[in-house]
Design an enzyme around this catalytic site. Structure first.
Site, PDB file in Angstrom:
ATOM      1  N   ASP A  13     -26.005  -1.997  -0.972  1.00  0.00           N
ATOM      2  CA  ASP A  13     -25.323  -2.695   0.133  1.00  0.00           C
ATOM      3  C   ASP A  13     -24.124  -3.512  -0.341  1.00  0.00           C
ATOM      4  O   ASP A  13     -23.771  -4.520   0.265  1.00  0.00           O
ATOM      5  CB  ASP A  13     -26.308  -3.617   0.884  1.00  0.00           C
ATOM      6  CG  ASP A  13     -27.557  -2.894   1.311  1.00  0.00           C
ATOM      7  OD1 ASP A  13     -27.438  -1.842   1.950  1.00  0.00           O
ATOM      8  OD2 ASP A  13     -28.666  -3.383   0.993  1.00  0.00           O
ATOM      9  N   LYS A  16     -20.117  -0.006  -0.863  1.00  0.00           N
ATOM     10  CA  LYS A  16     -19.658   1.238  -1.497  1.00  0.00           C
ATOM     11  C   LYS A  16     -18.923   2.135  -0.518  1.00  0.00           C
ATOM     12  O   LYS A  16     -17.987   2.828  -0.889  1.00  0.00           O
ATOM     13  CB  LYS A  16     -20.847   1.991  -2.096  1.00  0.00           C
ATOM     14  CG  LYS A  16     -21.480   1.331  -3.293  1.00  0.00           C
ATOM     15  CD  LYS A  16     -22.567   2.182  -3.910  1.00  0.00           C
ATOM     16  CE  LYS A  16     -23.746   2.380  -3.005  1.00  0.00           C
ATOM     17  NZ  LYS A  16     -24.456   1.136  -2.658  1.00  0.00           N
ATOM     18  N   GLY A  40     -27.206   3.996   3.459  1.00  0.00           N
ATOM     19  CA  GLY A  40     -26.153   4.170   4.439  1.00  0.00           C
ATOM     20  C   GLY A  40     -24.833   3.613   3.985  1.00  0.00           C
ATOM     21  O   GLY A  40     -24.778   2.611   3.274  1.00  0.00           O
ATOM     22  N   HIS A  41     -23.758   4.269   4.376  1.00  0.00           N
ATOM     23  CA  HIS A  41     -22.413   3.794   4.113  1.00  0.00           C
ATOM     24  C   HIS A  41     -21.686   3.629   5.440  1.00  0.00           C
ATOM     25  O   HIS A  41     -21.697   4.540   6.271  1.00  0.00           O
ATOM     26  CB  HIS A  41     -21.631   4.781   3.233  1.00  0.00           C
ATOM     27  CG  HIS A  41     -22.124   4.831   1.822  1.00  0.00           C
ATOM     28  ND1 HIS A  41     -21.755   5.816   0.947  1.00  0.00           N
ATOM     29  CD2 HIS A  41     -22.936   4.003   1.132  1.00  0.00           C
ATOM     30  CE1 HIS A  41     -22.326   5.598  -0.224  1.00  0.00           C
ATOM     31  NE2 HIS A  41     -23.049   4.502  -0.128  1.00  0.00           N
ATOM     32  N   GLN A 222     -27.660   3.460  -2.922  1.00  0.00           N
ATOM     33  CA  GLN A 222     -28.432   2.285  -3.345  1.00  0.00           C
ATOM     34  C   GLN A 222     -27.685   1.518  -4.446  1.00  0.00           C
ATOM     35  O   GLN A 222     -26.463   1.465  -4.454  1.00  0.00           O
ATOM     36  CB  GLN A 222     -29.846   2.693  -3.790  1.00  0.00           C
ATOM     37  CG  GLN A 222     -30.740   3.120  -2.649  1.00  0.00           C
ATOM     38  CD  GLN A 222     -30.880   4.623  -2.576  1.00  0.00           C
ATOM     39  OE1 GLN A 222     -30.573   5.362  -3.490  1.00  0.00           O
ATOM     40  NE2 GLN A 222     -31.373   5.103  -1.458  1.00  0.00           N
TER      41      GLN A 222
END
Length: 428
Positions: A13, A16, A40-41, A222
């Site tokens: 988080d 990225k 998630g991005h 991650q």
């Protein structure tokens, strides 16, 4: 031309998504090399917000994107994500997306097992319940169904039998109904025509691309401190998240990783359970969570917030061979009168400059802080280092000294262009 490997250098988080999107503009190909759709991005491009959890970020830029063999793939989720992004105007076909034919699949029975275990556990890990861990277990146990198996009914029948021989006793023990193998076979056969057009020997493609001199961006999910070997075990993810996995998870040799860019948040956050030495439970922690909008892209879970932990990031720099860092969310610290940086830990009469491996020790650590003066001015949206307040510059420079790595990129908002380039990873 250099390749670039992007990894999270904390607990994930770190922002990225934005940085990978920004770098994708300079790359020819983007390769996702580990994890699943538990990460998630979020990409913000003008007024458009894209939320990706399995697709490589390059799809938004129209760059060839590869899901490597190190990723575990929920094929139903993949098709859903392709449809969702298509609804935002980006059509994704086999000319844009390549799926490694030797990547392992996440099946509904993996999700069932993940959720049942987490519900029954006394000491919860804090998984997303999406079947990632059980899918990796089957991969290591040599009973997984892989993408290429979808083209071979005979192989599928044998593999489903082998898979259920393992899962049926587990499901009984957890009070779950037995899984219907024939139904699973039918589901996978129906799915195959939609998935197989994307399937290719990704390792061969990536090697050919690198030999041709094109720029490859390797995208991790991650963070390094969630690595199954090097993270805060057992409160970790199910895969290797460190930069070395870029080689194994894509089929490229270890020299192909190139410039390793570690994404580092200007403070520290963590989702789920596990040790967190610098976690804050006061108004500063609330400020970081609220102003920083610290909620998970995939799950919406609130992130735990704390001061910047230089000891952790220094360890991450070593584990990943980080060439330079991208420092994100500096603007969230705007207005705080003073800031603290953790430089090490106390445990009784011992002092540690790294995070010890024992879980009991990790939970008992007392952070050693260095305090710095904050800044009243805003850094939000700054696009030049000289536009930053003097105390913000001092904060950045002190972080560099403590972690043993220089800042290559500095992010000052979620917007793609609010990025200060101090060292171009592709030109290094």
């Amino acid at each position: 031309m250099a390749n670039v490997t992007v990894i999270g250098a904390q607990w994930g988080d770190e922002g990225k998504g934005k940085l990978v999107d920004w770098l994708s503009n300079r790359a020819d190909v983007v390769v996702r090399f580990q994890g699943g759709h538990n990460a998630g991005h979020t990409l913000v491009v003008g007024e458009q917000v894209y939320k990706l959890s399995l697709l490589p970020s390059g799809v938004v830029q129209g760059k060839l994107s590869v899901i490597g063999n190190g990723v575990v793939v929920d094929p139903w989720h993949l098709l859903s994500e392709i449809e969702k992004i298509g609804g935002q105007g980006i059509e994704i076909g086999p000319d844009l997306l390549v799926l490694a034919d030797n990547a392992c699949l996440i099946l509904p029975l993996h999700r069932d097992l993940d959720q049942a275990r987490e519900a029954a556990a006394l000491n919860k890990i804090g998984t997303t319940g999406r079947g990632i861990g059980p899918a990796y277990e089957d991969k290591v146990g040599r009973r997984a169904i892989r993408v290429g198996d979808l083209a071979d009914r005979e192989a599928l029948e044998v593999k489903i039998d082998r898979l259920l021989a393992h899962h049926t006793p587990l499901r009984r023990g957890l009070g779950l109904p037995e899984y219907d193998g024939e139904a699973l076979l039918s589901e996978l056969e129906a799915l195959a025509p939609r998935i197989l057009p994307f399937a290719k020997p990704a390792w061969l493609l990536v090697n050919e691309i690198v030999k041709s001199g094109k720029r490859v961006l390797f995208e991790g999910a991650q963070g390094a401190l969630l690595d199954v070997d090097h993270g805060t075990y057992p409160y970790v993810t199910s895969s290797n998240t460190v930069a070395g996995q870029a080689a194994a998870g894509s089929g490229l040799g270890p020299r192909g990783a190139g410039f390793v860019l570690g994404i580092v948040k200007a403070y520290t956050t963590r989702v789920g359970e596990g040790p967190f030495p610098t976690e804050l439970f006061d108004e500063v922690g609330q400020h970081l969570g609220t102003v920083g909008k610290e909620f998970g892209t995939v799950t919406g879970r609130s992130r735990r917030c704390g001061w910047f932990d230089a000891a952790l990031v220094r360890q991450s720099v070593a584990l990943n061979g980080i060439t330079g860092i991208a420092l994100t969310k500096l603007d969230i610290l705007d207005g705080l009168p003073s800031l603290k940086i953790c430089t090490g830990y106390r445990l009784g009469d011992q002092v540690f400059t790294y995070l010890p491996a024992g879980l009991k020790a990790q939970r008992s650590l007392e952070p050693i802080y260095e305090e710095m003066e904050g800044w009243a001015e805003t850094t939000h949206g700054a696009r030049s280092f000289r536009d930053l307040p003097a105390n913000a510059v001092k904060y950045v420079r002190r972080i560099e000294e403590l972690i043993g790595a220089q800042v290559a990129l500095l992010s000052t908002s979620p917007q793609r262009d609010d990025t200060i380039l101090m060292r171009d990873p592709f030109q290094d």
